[in-house]
Design a protein around this motif. Sequence first.
Motif, PDB file in Angstrom:
ATOM      1  N   LEU A   1       0.878  -1.091  -0.120  1.00  0.00           N
ATOM      2  CA  LEU A   1       0.151  -0.165  -0.155  1.00  0.00           C
ATOM      3  C   LEU A   1       0.814   1.293   0.070  1.00  0.00           C
ATOM      4  O   LEU A   1       2.177   1.065   0.434  1.00  0.00           O
ATOM      5  CB  LEU A   1      -1.053  -0.059   1.300  1.00  0.00           C
ATOM      6  N   GLY A   2       0.296   2.180  -0.460  1.00  0.00           N
ATOM      7  CA  GLY A   2       0.987   3.701  -0.538  1.00  0.00           C
ATOM      8  C   GLY A   2       0.007   4.663  -0.704  1.00  0.00           C
ATOM      9  O   GLY A   2      -1.357   4.487  -0.714  1.00  0.00           O
ATOM     10  N   ILE A   3       0.308   6.004  -0.937  1.00  0.00           N
ATOM     11  CA  ILE A   3      -0.455   7.052  -1.362  1.00  0.00           C
ATOM     12  C   ILE A   3      -0.173   7.679  -2.406  1.00  0.00           C
ATOM     13  O   ILE A   3       0.985   7.822  -2.857  1.00  0.00           O
ATOM     14  CB  ILE A   3      -0.217   8.344   0.057  1.00  0.00           C
ATOM     15  N   TYR A   4      -1.398   8.107  -3.065  1.00  0.00           N
ATOM     16  CA  TYR A   4      -1.108   8.988  -4.295  1.00  0.00           C
ATOM     17  C   TYR A   4      -1.451  10.381  -3.850  1.00  0.00           C
ATOM     18  O   TYR A   4      -2.430  10.737  -3.578  1.00  0.00           O
ATOM     19  CB  TYR A   4      -2.145   8.307  -5.475  1.00  0.00           C
ATOM     20  N   SER A   5      -0.316  11.170  -3.926  1.00  0.00           N
ATOM     21  CA  SER A   5      -0.552  12.501  -3.780  1.00  0.00           C
ATOM     22  C   SER A   5       0.318  13.233  -4.903  1.00  0.00           C
ATOM     23  O   SER A   5       1.473  13.044  -4.916  1.00  0.00           O
ATOM     24  CB  SER A   5       0.091  12.578  -2.424  1.00  0.00           C
ATOM     25  N   GLY A   6      -0.205  14.413  -5.150  1.00  0.00           N
ATOM     26  CA  GLY A   6       0.383  15.249  -6.104  1.00  0.00           C
ATOM     27  C   GLY A   6       0.527  14.688  -7.511  1.00  0.00           C
ATOM     28  O   GLY A   6       1.922  14.864  -7.988  1.00  0.00           O
ATOM     29  N   GLY A   7      -0.027  13.741  -7.828  1.00  0.00           N
ATOM     30  CA  GLY A   7       0.481  13.170  -8.914  1.00  0.00           C
ATOM     31  C   GLY A   7       1.507  11.908  -9.008  1.00  0.00           C
ATOM     32  O   GLY A   7       1.927  11.426  -9.964  1.00  0.00           O
ATOM     33  N   LYS A   8       1.769  11.775  -7.771  1.00  0.00           N
ATOM     34  CA  LYS A   8       2.753  10.639  -7.405  1.00  0.00           C
ATOM     35  C   LYS A   8       2.297   9.493  -6.443  1.00  0.00           C
ATOM     36  O   LYS A   8       1.920   9.872  -5.551  1.00  0.00           O
ATOM     37  CB  LYS A   8       4.108  11.379  -7.262  1.00  0.00           C
ATOM     38  N   TYR A   9       2.831   8.330  -6.815  1.00  0.00           N
ATOM     39  CA  TYR A   9       2.673   7.219  -5.778  1.00  0.00           C
ATOM     40  C   TYR A   9       3.895   6.851  -4.866  1.00  0.00           C
ATOM     41  O   TYR A   9       5.016   7.067  -5.411  1.00  0.00           O
ATOM     42  CB  TYR A   9       2.450   5.778  -6.519  1.00  0.00           C
ATOM     43  N   THR A  10       3.579   7.048  -3.603  1.00  0.00           N
ATOM     44  CA  THR A  10       4.694   6.796  -2.686  1.00  0.00           C
ATOM     45  C   THR A  10       4.243   5.508  -2.005  1.00  0.00           C
ATOM     46  O   THR A  10       3.230   5.443  -1.200  1.00  0.00           O
ATOM     47  CB  THR A  10       4.881   7.999  -1.744  1.00  0.00           C
ATOM     48  N   GLU A  11       4.973   4.626  -1.780  1.00  0.00           N
ATOM     49  CA  GLU A  11       4.884   3.339  -1.259  1.00  0.00           C
ATOM     50  C   GLU A  11       5.200   3.268   0.239  1.00  0.00           C
ATOM     51  O   GLU A  11       6.192   4.083   0.561  1.00  0.00           O
ATOM     52  CB  GLU A  11       5.822   2.127  -1.931  1.00  0.00           C
ATOM     53  N   PHE A  12       4.371   2.737   1.280  1.00  0.00           N
ATOM     54  CA  PHE A  12       4.887   2.616   2.439  1.00  0.00           C
ATOM     55  C   PHE A  12       5.591   1.493   2.742  1.00  0.00           C
ATOM     56  O   PHE A  12       5.695   0.371   2.052  1.00  0.00           O
ATOM     57  CB  PHE A  12       3.423   2.454   3.076  1.00  0.00           C
ATOM     58  N   ASN A  13       6.330   1.675   3.991  1.00  0.00           N
ATOM     59  CA  ASN A  13       6.932   0.393   4.501  1.00  0.00           C
ATOM     60  C   ASN A  13       5.898  -0.372   5.202  1.00  0.00           C
ATOM     61  O   ASN A  13       4.765  -0.340   5.006  1.00  0.00           O
ATOM     62  CB  ASN A  13       8.026   0.856   5.474  1.00  0.00           C
ATOM     63  N   GLU A  14       6.478  -1.734   5.717  1.00  0.00           N
ATOM     64  CA  GLU A  14       5.558  -2.705   6.177  1.00  0.00           C
ATOM     65  C   GLU A  14       4.342  -2.085   7.269  1.00  0.00           C
ATOM     66  O   GLU A  14       3.211  -2.180   7.335  1.00  0.00           O
ATOM     67  CB  GLU A  14       6.129  -3.817   6.645  1.00  0.00           C
ATOM     68  N   LYS A  15       5.324  -1.361   8.159  1.00  0.00           N
ATOM     69  CA  LYS A  15       4.330  -0.755   9.205  1.00  0.00           C
ATOM     70  C   LYS A  15       3.273   0.267   8.638  1.00  0.00           C
ATOM     71  O   LYS A  15       2.262   0.295   9.102  1.00  0.00           O
ATOM     72  CB  LYS A  15       5.295  -0.074  10.384  1.00  0.00           C
ATOM     73  N   GLY A  16       3.865   1.065   7.699  1.00  0.00           N
ATOM     74  CA  GLY A  16       2.738   2.124   7.063  1.00  0.00           C
ATOM     75  C   GLY A  16       1.704   1.238   6.330  1.00  0.00           C
ATOM     76  O   GLY A  16       0.480   1.750   6.384  1.00  0.00           O
ATOM     77  N   ALA A  17       2.033   0.162   5.857  1.00  0.00           N
ATOM     78  CA  ALA A  17       0.859  -0.589   5.134  1.00  0.00           C
ATOM     79  C   ALA A  17      -0.073  -1.025   6.094  1.00  0.00           C
ATOM     80  O   ALA A  17      -1.304  -0.974   6.114  1.00  0.00           O
ATOM     81  CB  ALA A  17       1.466  -1.763   4.445  1.00  0.00           C
ATOM     82  N   ALA A  18       0.259  -1.772   7.251  1.00  0.00           N
ATOM     83  CA  ALA A  18      -0.491  -2.105   8.477  1.00  0.00           C
ATOM     84  C   ALA A  18      -1.171  -0.747   8.817  1.00  0.00           C
ATOM     85  O   ALA A  18      -2.690  -1.059   9.009  1.00  0.00           O
ATOM     86  CB  ALA A  18       0.276  -2.573   9.442  1.00  0.00           C
ATOM     87  N   LEU A  19      -0.689   0.442   9.124  1.00  0.00           N
ATOM     88  CA  LEU A  19      -1.420   1.605   9.539  1.00  0.00           C
ATOM     89  C   LEU A  19      -2.517   2.065   8.404  1.00  0.00           C
ATOM     90  O   LEU A  19      -3.722   2.438   8.825  1.00  0.00           O
ATOM     91  CB  LEU A  19      -0.456   2.723   9.762  1.00  0.00           C
TER      92      LEU A  19
END
Length: 126
Positions: free
Chosen positions: A72-90
């Motif tokens: 999982l990650g966040i799509y922000s400002g036209g760009k995808y930024t992937e989360f680390n494992e903890k971030g994906a869980a959050l």
Amino acid sequence: MLRKLVFSLITVTALSFVVMAQDDKTTLEGYIVDKACATGTGKVARAADPQAAAANEPKSCILMESCLKSGLGIYSGGKYTEFNEKGAALAKAALEKSKKDKGAKFKVIGKVTDGKLAVRSITEVK
């Protein structure tokens, strides 16, 4: 006199460390999506307006097991930024908590390390 000088130097040094630590912080606002859809030939990546496509991605699709496994990650400002494992869980927990099926916008705070966002917090933007 010497005590005041030492105390002043310690205070200035401590404040410098606080400022430097805050500079490493990354704050993004956008839509949580899975990596499979957001990159390569995924439907968000192929869309004419990927940001709008990310906003319209249903929560039920993102939370599918195969999509979660891609990351999982966040799509922000036209760009995808992937989360680390903890971030994906959050992120998964934040999506599950959200009452919106589509268009839930999130504010993510963290630090980019090794190309992934090490997430400190995720909050839904109302």
